[in-house]
Motif scaffolding. Structure first.
Motif, PDB file in Angstrom:
ATOM      1  N   ALA A 103       0.681  -1.230   0.053  1.00 57.62           N
ATOM      2  CA  ALA A 103       0.141   0.108   0.032  1.00 57.62           C
ATOM      3  C   ALA A 103       0.727   1.323   0.070  1.00 57.62           C
ATOM      4  O   ALA A 103       1.901   1.379   0.907  1.00 57.62           O
ATOM      5  N   PHE A 104       0.435   2.446  -0.561  1.00 58.09           N
ATOM      6  CA  PHE A 104       0.913   3.570  -0.622  1.00 58.09           C
ATOM      7  C   PHE A 104       0.052   4.362   0.407  1.00 58.09           C
ATOM      8  O   PHE A 104      -1.048   4.122   0.844  1.00 58.09           O
ATOM      9  N   ALA A 152      -1.920   9.157  -2.292  1.00 57.74           N
ATOM     10  CA  ALA A 152      -2.313   8.911  -3.749  1.00 57.74           C
ATOM     11  C   ALA A 152      -1.500   9.294  -4.698  1.00 57.74           C
ATOM     12  O   ALA A 152      -0.558  10.204  -4.853  1.00 57.74           O
ATOM     13  N   GLU A 153      -1.466   8.653  -5.566  1.00 63.49           N
ATOM     14  CA  GLU A 153      -0.878   8.817  -7.208  1.00 63.49           C
ATOM     15  C   GLU A 153      -1.393  10.039  -7.597  1.00 63.49           C
ATOM     16  O   GLU A 153      -2.689  10.546  -7.400  1.00 63.49           O
ATOM     17  N   THR A 154      -0.881  10.839  -8.739  1.00 63.83           N
ATOM     18  CA  THR A 154      -1.441  11.876  -9.346  1.00 63.83           C
ATOM     19  C   THR A 154      -1.727  11.482 -10.800  1.00 63.83           C
ATOM     20  O   THR A 154      -2.344  12.159 -11.746  1.00 63.83           O
ATOM     21  N   GLY A 155      -0.820  10.440 -11.405  1.00 65.68           N
ATOM     22  CA  GLY A 155      -1.157  10.144 -12.633  1.00 65.68           C
ATOM     23  C   GLY A 155       0.357   9.616 -13.341  1.00 65.68           C
ATOM     24  O   GLY A 155       1.209   9.633 -12.530  1.00 65.68           O
ATOM     25  N   ASN A 211       4.125  14.670 -10.414  1.00 66.39           N
ATOM     26  CA  ASN A 211       4.585  15.825  -9.364  1.00 66.39           C
ATOM     27  C   ASN A 211       4.644  15.036  -7.928  1.00 66.39           C
ATOM     28  O   ASN A 211       4.490  15.703  -6.923  1.00 66.39           O
ATOM     29  N   ASP A 212       4.698  13.683  -7.922  1.00 66.47           N
ATOM     30  CA  ASP A 212       4.714  13.156  -6.461  1.00 66.47           C
ATOM     31  C   ASP A 212       5.659  11.801  -6.593  1.00 66.47           C
ATOM     32  O   ASP A 212       5.651  11.250  -7.775  1.00 66.47           O
ATOM     33  N   LEU A 213       5.994  11.324  -5.533  1.00 66.68           N
ATOM     34  CA  LEU A 213       6.773  10.188  -5.437  1.00 66.68           C
ATOM     35  C   LEU A 213       6.076   8.957  -5.718  1.00 66.68           C
ATOM     36  O   LEU A 213       6.761   8.111  -6.671  1.00 66.68           O
ATOM     37  N   TYR A 214       4.831   8.856  -5.438  1.00 58.61           N
ATOM     38  CA  TYR A 214       4.192   7.508  -5.616  1.00 58.61           C
ATOM     39  C   TYR A 214       3.715   7.415  -7.131  1.00 58.61           C
ATOM     40  O   TYR A 214       4.012   5.969  -7.724  1.00 58.61           O
ATOM     41  N   THR A 229       5.574   4.870 -12.659  1.00 58.80           N
ATOM     42  CA  THR A 229       6.254   4.953 -13.879  1.00 58.80           C
ATOM     43  C   THR A 229       7.609   4.171 -13.992  1.00 58.80           C
ATOM     44  O   THR A 229       7.919   3.891 -15.057  1.00 58.80           O
ATOM     45  N   ALA A 230       8.373   4.343 -13.013  1.00 59.11           N
ATOM     46  CA  ALA A 230       9.692   3.581 -13.051  1.00 59.11           C
ATOM     47  C   ALA A 230       9.752   2.179 -13.425  1.00 59.11           C
ATOM     48  O   ALA A 230      10.695   1.717 -13.920  1.00 59.11           O
TER      49      ALA A 230
END
Length: 610
Positions: free
Chosen positions: A39-40, A43-46, A53-56, A61-62
């Motif tokens: 779990a994160f 929340a993700e942003t896209g 613009n966020d770590l999650y 994407t990595a």
């Protein structure tokens, strides 16, 4: 910028239901047996690399997209290996020309955007991806970071699009980044960049992007990430559940790494997995559960395979004195614990009329607030000893970090804080217990925060700190995406957040204070001509004593003017169940899914099964 923010809470039942009962598209593919769940806490942003613009979101994407290079999974402190590149780059003696050969035969995941044809990764896909950071339409949060890399010609394209109010010209060839041929990518930089390789190893941002996909999905590109990586997004419920499956068409990549000779654990992992085809798991399911208790209980109840990291409220129970609790060890749980390459801080908006500015009384106010901040109390009561005091922006494990360095940043001295405020006219004139400003008018410090249990603990600590010196405090509470939007627009006065180092170099941290990055990475909007000179000089210099001398001067400037108050470097303890094999928290690059295995024979049967 890598921020750890907390967002909308997901109740325990909702979080677990999201994992267990997804839509048809989220059902395991035929034959899939190895599912990794965690779990994160935000929340993700896209999943559009140019707009993240966020770590999650970057973690996701990595694993979908790929950069030419990657950070070795086992090497500590770090090593860079070829990824989609055939070999390490050819670099000119002045570090201004970088030539990369892309390995032929690498393909994007199948997608309708390709019209039923296989689409090979080529050098031009990296040219296109880099230009997207500069397209004004994308409003890329990392634009300033890529601007200061100094790729010749690309900023001129951006300025032309802005000036003429016309679409960005992706088709115009420029000197700074071009495809020499189908598989050869070349960069030309305006000045030496000895550590440019680190930028080329960040798959979460700089990765091969197919132009057809962006044009096919348009404004919905963030919902349809298509890369060449080992995983493909198969289901996404915003702020609830992210599901990725192993892409069956992923090329043959085998486990290989270069752990240090004295790294017994790393050597054991290499011996166990060397030559295994990657990825070794079939599916990754990520729930978004912001509240600490349901996230922790879900892990204890074996609904999740990994807790990343142990929630602070349960750190004393799980890792007393930094050791795995005996009752958890008896259950076969394992622990990975590190001092993270990060820093938590609160920034002052230097454009704010109350706390910003370079006038002596404004500097005194910021320094007094810093002195009033009891970091040790935060470490003990809120962070449960899972942190160490931060002396500067330099993160542990990055170039220039000195564990013996000491600055006034970590001092807690209420008497000195009060004396500074008195000296510069912040005094209680009407006897109500609260200080007025030098102009005689009441003032209030407004700190941005999050509407969750941890956020409330920090709010209470802030109030204790400000009460101790007679400063009124107001909390501005909102979800992370809203706070971030306001921060980028310069609408927050003070905000506490954390930044994780994206690379092994100090430059990423210093960029948080680089004048041209104001409103981007530099949320504080700090502008100081000498600091910017030092930043630019360090960027062009190879590592060595001369570069460290410039760093020392830069840190003195930041300490003197205090646009940031540095709090801690976090100690992160990840716990995982015995059926998770091969896990190591990546220091840089965010990638680990493809390097772990799941041994379901070690997983207890579900309730009702034998």
């Amino acid at each position: 910028m890598k921020r750890r923010g907390l967002v909308v809470a997901t109740p325990l039942a909702a979080g677990l239901a999201a994992i267990g009962a997804g839509p048809a598209s989220a059902q395991p593919p035929p034959g899939a047996t190895k599912v990794f769940r965690y779990a994160f806490n935000a929340a993700e942003t896209g999943f559009d690399p140019a707009r993240i613009n966020d770590l999650y979101s970057r973690i996701v994407t990595a694993h979908i997209f790929e950069a030419p290079y990657k950070f070795d999974y086992l090497a500590r402190p770090f090593k860079v290996q070829p990824n989609t590149a055939a070999a390490l780059p050819e670099v000119s003696d002045d570090f201004r020309t970088w030539t990369i050969r892309i390995r032929p035969g690498i393909f994007f995941a199948d997608d309708p955007a390709f019209g039923g044809k296989r689409r090979e990764l080529v050098a031009q896909d990296y040219v296109y991806a880099w230009k997207r950071f500069f397209d004004p339409v994308n409003n890329s949060p990392v634009y300033s970071g890529y601007l200061e890399q100094g790729v010749l010609g690309v900023e001129a394209l951006r300025q032309e699009a802005l000036k003429r109010k016309m679409p960005f010209d992706y088709d115009r060839e420029i000197e700074g980044i071009r495809a020499v041929d189908r598989y050869t990518l070349q960069f030309r930089l305006d000045r030496p960049r000895p550590r440019f390789l680190h930028t080329l190893a960040d798959s979460s941002l700089f990765s091969g992007v197919a132009r057809e996909v962006v044009e096919f999905y348009g404004e919905h590109t963030a919902e349809h990430p298509v890369g060449t990586g080992p995983f493909k997004l198969t289901s996404w419920r915003r702020s609830s559940l992210i599901v990725l499956d192993r892409y069956p068409g992923y090329r043959e990549v085998v486990y290989d790494a270069e752990p240090n000779a004295d790294d017994a654990a790393g050597q054991a992992l290499l011996q166990r997995f060397k030559g295994r085809r990657l990825p070794m798991i079939d599916r990754v399911e990520i729930a978004i559960i912001e509240e600490q208790q349901p996230r922790w209980l879900s892990f204890l109840n074996r609904e999740f395979d990994l807790v990343w990291p142990v929630p602070l409220d349960f750190a004393n129970e799980a890792v007393p004195k930094g050791r795995l609790a005996p009752h958890l060890a008896k259950r076969g749980m394992q622990m990975e614990r590190i001092v993270a390459p990060d820093r938590t801080l609160f920034y002052f908006n230097m454009d704010d009329p109350l706390v910003g500015g370079m006038e002596p009384q404004k500097v005194a106010l910021r320094r007094a607030i810093g002195l009033a901040t009891d970091v040790q109390r935060e470490i003990v009561l809120i962070r449960r000893h899972q942190a160490v005091p931060a002396q500067s922006v330099v993160a542990p494990g990055t170039y220039g970090y000195d564990p013996h360095y000491k600055s006034v940043n970590s001092d807690h001295d209420v008497a000195r804080a009060k004396a500074l405020l008195d000296m510069y006219g912040y005094v209680d004139r009407d006897g109500d217990g609260w200080r007025e400003g030098p102009d005689g008018r009441p003032f209030t410090i407004e700190c941005a925060s999050y509407p969750d249990a941890t956020g409330r603990q920090f709010d209470e600590a802030w109030k204790v700190n400000m009460d101790s010196v007679g400063i009124r405090l107001r909390i501005r509470s909102a979800q992370f995406p809203e706070q971030l939007k306001a921060a980028r627009a310069g609408q927050l006065m003070v905000w506490q957040l954390a930044y994780s180092a994206a690379s092994p170099d100090v430059q990423d941290g210093l960029q948080l204070l680089y004048g041209p990055a104001s409103g981007g990475q530099n949320l504080a909007r700090f502008r100081h001509a000498r600091f910017d000179q030092l930043y630019e000089g360090m960027q062009a210099m190879p590592d060595g004593p001369a570069r460290l001398t410039l760093l020392d001067e830069a840190l003195k400037i930041v300490t003197a003017y205090m646009p940031h108050k540095y709090n801690v470097h976090r100690v992160l303890a990840d716990l995982f169940h015995p059926w998770v094999i091969g896990y190591r928290r990546p220091l840089y690059g965010y990638q680990f899914w493809q390097s772990i295995d799941i041994d379901d024979s070690l997983r207890p049967p579900a309730k009702g099964q034998r």
